[in-house]
Design a protein around this motif. Structure first.
Motif, PDB file in Angstrom:
ATOM      1  N   ALA A 273       0.830  -1.207   0.000  1.00  0.00           N
ATOM      2  CA  ALA A 273       0.000   0.000   0.000  1.00  0.00           C
ATOM      3  C   ALA A 273       0.863   1.254   0.000  1.00  0.00           C
ATOM      4  CB  ALA A 273      -0.931  -0.016   1.206  1.00  0.00           C
ATOM      5  N   VAL A 274       1.923   1.262   0.807  1.00  0.00           N
ATOM      6  CA  VAL A 274       2.811   2.432   0.856  1.00  0.00           C
ATOM      7  C   VAL A 274       3.508   2.627  -0.486  1.00  0.00           C
ATOM      8  CG1 VAL A 274       4.899   3.375   1.903  1.00  0.00           C
ATOM      9  CG2 VAL A 274       3.151   2.309   3.341  1.00  0.00           C
ATOM     10  N   LEU A 275       4.036   1.535  -1.050  1.00  0.00           N
ATOM     11  CA  LEU A 275       4.789   1.640  -2.300  1.00  0.00           C
ATOM     12  C   LEU A 275       3.885   1.988  -3.489  1.00  0.00           C
ATOM     13  CD1 LEU A 275       7.250  -1.380  -1.996  1.00  0.00           C
ATOM     14  CD2 LEU A 275       7.768   1.032  -1.681  1.00  0.00           C
ATOM     15  N   GLN A 276       2.674   1.447  -3.481  1.00  0.00           N
ATOM     16  CA  GLN A 276       1.807   1.638  -4.645  1.00  0.00           C
ATOM     17  C   GLN A 276       0.968   2.906  -4.551  1.00  0.00           C
ATOM     18  OE1 GLN A 276       0.245  -1.925  -6.177  1.00  0.00           O
ATOM     19  NE2 GLN A 276      -1.330  -0.997  -7.435  1.00  0.00           N
ATOM     20  N   PHE A 277       0.372   3.134  -3.406  1.00  0.00           N
ATOM     21  CA  PHE A 277      -0.543   4.272  -3.274  1.00  0.00           C
ATOM     22  C   PHE A 277       0.105   5.491  -2.629  1.00  0.00           C
ATOM     23  CE2 PHE A 277      -3.329   0.416  -2.786  1.00  0.00           C
ATOM     24  CZ  PHE A 277      -3.769   0.425  -4.098  1.00  0.00           C
ATOM     25  N   GLY A 278       1.135   5.270  -1.808  1.00  0.00           N
ATOM     26  CA  GLY A 278       1.803   6.378  -1.155  1.00  0.00           C
ATOM     27  C   GLY A 278       2.914   6.977  -1.994  1.00  0.00           C
ATOM     28  N   ILE A 279       3.862   6.120  -2.428  1.00  0.00           N
ATOM     29  CA  ILE A 279       5.017   6.592  -3.204  1.00  0.00           C
ATOM     30  C   ILE A 279       4.755   6.531  -4.697  1.00  0.00           C
ATOM     31  CG2 ILE A 279       7.488   6.245  -3.609  1.00  0.00           C
ATOM     32  CD1 ILE A 279       7.675   5.003  -0.844  1.00  0.00           C
ATOM     33  N   GLY A 280       3.945   5.573  -5.121  1.00  0.00           N
ATOM     34  CA  GLY A 280       3.665   5.429  -6.550  1.00  0.00           C
ATOM     35  C   GLY A 280       4.710   4.637  -7.293  1.00  0.00           C
ATOM     36  N   THR A 281       5.439   3.758  -6.579  1.00  0.00           N
ATOM     37  CA  THR A 281       6.503   2.985  -7.207  1.00  0.00           C
ATOM     38  C   THR A 281       5.974   1.792  -7.989  1.00  0.00           C
ATOM     39  OG1 THR A 281       8.075   3.617  -5.488  1.00  0.00           O
ATOM     40  CG2 THR A 281       8.596   1.653  -6.757  1.00  0.00           C
ATOM     41  N   LEU A 282       4.941   1.147  -7.478  1.00  0.00           N
ATOM     42  CA  LEU A 282       4.438  -0.093  -8.068  1.00  0.00           C
ATOM     43  C   LEU A 282       3.253   0.185  -8.980  1.00  0.00           C
ATOM     44  CD1 LEU A 282       4.567  -2.386  -4.898  1.00  0.00           C
ATOM     45  CD2 LEU A 282       6.396  -1.825  -6.517  1.00  0.00           C
ATOM     46  N   ASP A 283       3.091  -0.691  -9.965  1.00  0.00           N
ATOM     47  CA  ASP A 283       2.020  -0.498 -10.947  1.00  0.00           C
ATOM     48  C   ASP A 283       1.486  -1.859 -11.369  1.00  0.00           C
ATOM     49  OD1 ASP A 283       0.292   0.683 -12.703  1.00  0.00           O
ATOM     50  OD2 ASP A 283       1.756   0.879 -14.310  1.00  0.00           O
ATOM     51  N   GLY A 284       0.906  -2.568 -10.414  1.00  0.00           N
ATOM     52  CA  GLY A 284       0.349  -3.875 -10.715  1.00  0.00           C
ATOM     53  C   GLY A 284      -0.905  -4.113  -9.903  1.00  0.00           C
TER      54      GLY A 284
END
Length: 307
Positions: free
Chosen positions: A170-181
């Protein structure tokens, strides 16, 4: 053309090592590149056309590629597959284009999301992934000491791993925007990675005491972490060390995260299998400790004098 052996990229063994590189274009150009890149840096494969080359990059059969044409050299990279290897391919394509006095155009086939174009969050995920396996194990050992609580610890660490995977994703995808899957697939993969660390830690402590836990922690922190290839991709490490890194939970977890977050699950099977085997090994250690305790208790009961 090979990477300069004295360049910073080669420090500490860093640099491309047998990295699969695709090329396409006129036969003469392809043959010349294959001859020029005949060292240990690249494994060059020829493709019929640019579309096939792009598909190979998307399907992880190649880390990038070069397409030679009359209008110049088109360089295909996949920064989400490894920023440093992509930079090396870009530099290689630019150098080859300069030799032919034609322009080079770079296309990023599998980029990081626009909110984190350099994948900074992915690099920052290394320690949370490792500590997400270590800290639950330590906490459960403190709150539920003794061999009688082995099953409670196992259930607790699974719950911790699932919650930790969901939180970090959640932090990586929605907080930082690093993940895209797919969020749930990615979080389950991270949870599996944390479980593949925590459960063997519990198994080692159950069978060998805190000495076993300490040895496991040292191996994962000082061997598994630097060999994980999370920020560079596995092809940036020397061959033997790269293979070892991918067989340890941090490396397999990083590869599974990359596959789920950027490649739609392509290439996820291998690292998922490695993590599953580590998890089963940890469970086996815990049950071996449980059997040893039960056997010892039985012998002590048998030796007790009858009243």
């Amino acid at each position: 053309m090979t990477t300069d052996e004295n360049s910073p990229a080669r420090s500490a063994g860093g640099g491309p090592h047998h990295a699969p590189l695709g090329v396409t274009g006129p036969e003469s150009a392809v043959a010349a590149v294959q001859k020029q890149l005949s060292g240990d840096d690249w494994e060059v494969t020829a493709y019929d056309n640019s579309r096939a080359l792009v598909r190979a990059v998307e399907e992880r059969d190649a880390v990038g590629g070069l397409a030679f044409g009359d209008d110049g050299v088109t360089v295909y990279t996949a920064t989400a597959g490894g920023q440093m290897i992509s930079n090396a391919i870009s530099g290689l394509g630019t150098a080859l284009a300069g030799q032919q006095h034609v322009p080079a155009t770079v296309h990023d086939v599998v980029p990081f999301p626009k909110d984190d174009p350099r994948g900074t969050g992915l690099a920052a995920a290394a320690l949370p992934m490792i500590f997400g396996g270590m800290l639950p194990a330590i906490a459960l050992l403190q709150f539920f000491p003794g061999h009688a609580n082995l099953r409670t610890r196992l259930a607790g660490v699974v719950a911790f791993a699932l919650a930790g995977g969901a939180a970090v994703t959640a932090v990586l995808q929605f907080g930082i925007g690093t993940l895209d899957g797919d969020y749930w697939v990615t979080s389950l993969g991270l949870g599996l990675g944390m479980a593949a660390l925590a459960i063997p830690f519990l198994g080692l402590e159950s069978l060998f005491g805190y000495a076993g836990f300490g040895v496991g922690s040292v191996v994962m922190m000082f061997l598994g972490n630097p060999l994980s290839g999370l920020t560079t991709g596995p092809y940036w490490l020397p061959d033997g060390w790269s293979t070892l890194g991918q067989l340890l939970p941090p490396g397999a977890s990083g590869s599974l995260l990359r596959a789920n977050a950027f490649y739609g699950g392509t290439g996820a099977g291998g690292p998922a299998l490695v993590l599953g085997l580590w998890t089963l090994a940890g469970v086996a250690l815990m049950f071996a400790a449980d059997r040893r305790r039960n056997g010892r208790a039985g012998r002590e009961a048998g030796d007790a004098p009858a009243l």
